[in-house]
Design an enzyme around this catalytic site. Structure first.
Site, PDB file in Angstrom:
ATOM      1  N   HIS A  12     -11.507 -16.734  24.375  1.00  0.00           N
ATOM      2  CA  HIS A  12     -10.518 -17.767  24.636  1.00  0.00           C
ATOM      3  C   HIS A  12     -10.794 -18.469  25.965  1.00  0.00           C
ATOM      4  CE1 HIS A  12      -6.540 -19.465  23.603  1.00  0.00           C
ATOM      5  NE2 HIS A  12      -6.425 -19.637  24.902  1.00  0.00           N
ATOM      6  N   ASP A  44     -10.631 -13.031  21.031  1.00  0.00           N
ATOM      7  CA  ASP A  44      -9.529 -13.906  21.422  1.00  0.00           C
ATOM      8  C   ASP A  44      -8.225 -13.321  20.908  1.00  0.00           C
ATOM      9  OD1 ASP A  44      -7.767 -15.925  22.023  1.00  0.00           O
ATOM     10  OD2 ASP A  44      -8.768 -17.466  20.841  1.00  0.00           O
ATOM     11  N   SER A  88      -6.121 -24.288  22.696  1.00  0.00           N
ATOM     12  CA  SER A  88      -5.153 -23.282  23.114  1.00  0.00           C
ATOM     13  C   SER A  88      -3.723 -23.801  22.927  1.00  0.00           C
ATOM     14  CB  SER A  88      -5.429 -22.859  24.558  1.00  0.00           C
ATOM     15  OG  SER A  88      -4.669 -21.745  24.919  1.00  0.00           O
TER      16      SER A  88
END
Length: 401
Positions: free
Chosen positions: A371, A341, A189
């Site tokens: 995610h 995501d 991320s």
């Protein structure tokens, strides 16, 4: 009494409408994900309420919840674990106890959390780094960086880069028995963003003798100049990371100016002089047809606002803005993306751009992934998807490091 009941009912209806979610039918462990997402949205909603009421600052509640999951540096029969400092950056070291006649590889892991939350102390990251050290017989460095909104860009990049540069010194590599030709920088991320930016900088920094052999990016955030990609539209109300939350986190990373947040929601946040950069994130040419679907590319509105925010055009904040000549210097790369995501297309475009300049890329795409799943691979929330991501990541490292 009736008025109070009415108010309570309206409040409950408001909460329910905010928390209401839809989950794609092919998501693994469907009901567990619904429960997890409901809790996450409830916490986000409460954080917003507390901020508006002046009880807490934005993110304080989430940070408190994250801190409940922090672990101590406990060694085990396989790995010695210690917390220390590289320059001014806190790090957690994982040193295998197995004897080795040759110098070991090393993995530097940068945690995610939207630039605002998280730590290597979280149980999922501690478990991942511990597992990596033991499985690969590698030295693993988990590093922390200053968090937004208390600290804005480029503080997070500078902390990460400074720690990596310190580790790459000959005396430090000798101290920990690390082979300077077998070093990987990884992250997920926002940590994937920092890993990509740090790797780009290390490869061109003439003061750094030893370069990075591999980079591994797990559902990375790689650009902030276009907030209307197909993945933004399809996952606007995505699992764990909704578009609006992502924009709030990124804008907090950059500035305290709420004007920027509002402009990013309308994709009107970039200045006129940024027009030349959009070729690097033009999804109409960089995304595989499968992911373009029926979406129509529309150029963002430029120059709508008069604020000055150089970070918006800085490749350290948006590694996808690096030129082809800069990308050619990069090492073999692993990129993992998830279908559900909001930032899926950042990773997909980076795969295309790296392949176009001849960088060796391994790309794993999880059709039923979302995610942040890596953070849920240990109890009390245990998702098989998180374990699958961990296994794919470590398997690639094992083959290439």
């Amino acid at each position: 009494m009736g008025f109070k009941a009415l108010c309570l009912g309206l409040f409950c209806a408001l909460c329910a409408s905010y928390i209401y979610i839809t989950i794609p039918g092919n998501i693994e462990e469907y009901w567990k994900v619904i429960a997890l997402f409901t809790v996450a949205k409830t916490c986000t909603f409460m954080d917003m309420c507390f901020e508006n009421l002046g009880i807490m600052k934005h993110g304080d509640l989430i940070s408190m919840i994250f801190s409940l999951d922090y672990t101590q540096p406990l060694s085990d029969e396989n790995v010695t674990v210690t917390d220390t400092i590289f320059v001014d950056t806190p790090v957690r070291l994982y040193l295998p106890k197995r004897k080795s006649e040759i110098r070991r590889p090393a993995v530097i892991y940068i945690h995610g959390g939207g630039f605002c939350f998280g730590s290597f102390k979280q149980s999922a990251y501690d478990s991942l780094n511990r597992w990596t050290a033991n499985k690969l017989n590698a030295v693993v460095v988990g590093l922390d960086y200053r968090l937004a909104p208390q600290h804005h860009f480029p503080a997070q990049f500078e902390d990460s880069f400074t720690a990596v540069k310190f580790f790459l010194q000959d005396k430090i590599l000798r101290k920990y028995g690390v082979d300077p030709t077998r070093i990987c920088v990884s992250g997920d991320s926002s940590g994937g963003n920092l890993a990509a930016a740090v790797t780009q900088q290390v490869q061109i920094d003439l003061e750094i003798k030893h370069k990075i052999k591999l980079q591994a990016l797990i559902y990375p955030v790689l650009q902030i100049i276009d907030s209307c990609l197909p993945s933004h539209q399809e996952n606007e109300h995505g699992i764990i990371l909704a578009k609006d939350l992502g924009i709030k986190l990124v804008s907090s990373y950059l500035t305290t100016d709420e004007t920027v947040t509002q402009a990013m929601r309308r994709n009107q946040h970039m200045p006129l002089e940024s027009r030349h950069l959009f070729k690097f994130v033009n999804w109409s040419t960089l995304l595989p047809k499968k992911y373009r679907k029926n979406h129509v590319y529309t150029e963002p509105v430029l120059g709508r606002h008069n604020y000055s925010l150089p970070a918006l055009m800085d490749i350290r904040a948006s590694p996808l803005l690096a030129s082809d000549s800069q990308l050619q210097n990069l090492p073999s790369t692993y990129i993992l993306t998830c279908q559900y995501d909001c930032v899926r297309d950042d990773g997909l475009m980076y795969v295309t751009r790296l392949q176009n300049v001849g960088v060796q890329v391994t790309h794993d795409h999880i059709e039923n992934g979302f995610h942040g799943a890596l953070s849920f691979m240990v109890s009390p929330v245990y998702l098989r998807l998180g374990l699958r991501i961990k296994d794919m990541y470590i398997s690639w490292l094992d083959k290439n490091l």
